[in-house]
Design an enzyme around this catalytic site. Structure first.
Site, short mmCIF file in Angstrom:
data_model
loop_
_atom_site.label_atom_id
_atom_site.label_comp_id
_atom_site.label_asym_id
_atom_site.label_seq_id
_atom_site.Cartn_x
_atom_site.Cartn_y
_atom_site.Cartn_z
N ASP A 52 0.83 -1.20 0.00
CA ASP A 52 0.00 0.00 0.00
C ASP A 52 0.87 1.25 0.00
OD1 ASP A 52 -2.32 -1.52 0.11
OD2 ASP A 52 -2.37 -1.51 2.31
N TYR A 80 6.80 -8.65 8.10
CA TYR A 80 6.45 -7.24 8.23
C TYR A 80 6.82 -6.72 9.61
CZ TYR A 80 3.47 -7.97 4.12
OH TYR A 80 3.01 -8.27 2.86
N ASP A 94 -6.37 1.43 8.39
CA ASP A 94 -5.10 2.12 8.62
C ASP A 94 -5.37 3.61 8.74
OD1 ASP A 94 -5.49 3.05 6.03
OD2 ASP A 94 -3.95 1.79 5.14
N ARG A 186 -3.48 -4.92 8.21
CA ARG A 186 -4.55 -4.01 8.58
C ARG A 186 -5.74 -4.75 9.20
NH1 ARG A 186 -6.73 -1.56 3.77
NH2 ARG A 186 -5.52 -2.96 2.47
#
Length: 253
Positions: A52, A80, A94, A186
């Site tokens: 993103d 991540y 988010d 998310r």
């Protein structure tokens, strides 16, 4: 301006291989692909796993003949580094989204947060967020979301292999997560917030590993801006023969 290889000032770049890029914030994955393709006049460029705009980190680009490995590389596990904010919910999961609720998080203790996070480790079904590239009836969900349309999404099987808390200063929690393809951090933050009863949203995300590739071997966009075509060829060939020479079935060139 649309990329036109026939009108480019440079000859076509025909070296095949992998280019690891440290994607900056605010850039889409396609922005990076388009930049590399147009700057160096590369006929075939693809990426292996979307990030993103609000996320930074490792973006695996495949050049030339290596585009045939896009599905293989995209399907590998990811790591991540994420930051969770409790007490806040947004429509996108988010901080880029609209705030839909704020709640008191003070009842959440560090012990409860760690225990609840640990409960997400393992195989499970996860529903993709509306703001995602998943397609429904041929349309990407984020396109429908922009039109104010919300549709039922099919839950997908994912696996979260590990979640390690690295910093905890409530209402914020930083953690490192290793997971399978198609896992939305998310969604994890939103689901976690619901379980805790106070809401949660993703406040920061960086990808550091994708399959066999790590952020330590990635090059920044600013560095690429200083590259000439010859520099890119040297970089790609060096990485190809040092790190990827064992990949079978791909002709180097």
């Amino acid at each position: 301006m649309r990329y036109n290889p026939s009108k480019h000032r440079l000859p076509p770049f025909h070296t095949s291989g992998v280019l690891l890029v440290d994607k900056p914030l605010e850039w889409t994955s396609f922005d990076v692909v388009n930049f590399v393709r147009s700057r160096f006049n590369i006929p075939k460029v693809g990426h292996c796993g979307t990030l993103d705009p609000a996320a930074s980190g490792l973006l695996v680009l495949v050049l030339g003949k290596f585009t045939q490995l896009s599905s293989k590389f995209s399907g590998e596990d990811k790591v991540y580094e994420a930051k969770l904010q409790l007490g806040l919910e947004t429509d996108s999961g988010d901080l880029d989204g609209e705030v839909i609720s704020t709640r008191d998080w003070s009842a959440v203790t560090p012990e409860l947060l760690r225990e609840t996070l640990a409960g997400f480790v393992g195989e499970q079904l996860q529903t993709p967020p509306m703001v995602s590239a998943v397609k429904k009836d041929g349309k990407k969900l984020y396109e429908l979301a922009r039109q104010g349309v919300e549709v039922e999404r099919e839950a997908k099987p994912i696996t979260i292999f590990s979640i390690d808390v690295t910093k905890l200063e409530l209402p914020f929690c930083e953690f490192t997560m290793r997971c399978s393809k198609g896992t939305y951090v998310r969604t994890l933050c939103s689901d976690l917030g619901r379980k805790l009863g106070c809401g949660g949203t993703l406040a920061g995300l960086r990808r550091t590993v994708s399959g066999q590739f790590g952020i330590g071997d990635a090059i920044t966009v600013d560095q690429l801006k200083e590259f000439e075509q010859a520099d890119l060829e040297i970089h790609v060939r060096k990485f190809l023969f040092e790190r990827l020479s064992k990949i079978a079935g791909v002709n180097h060139g």
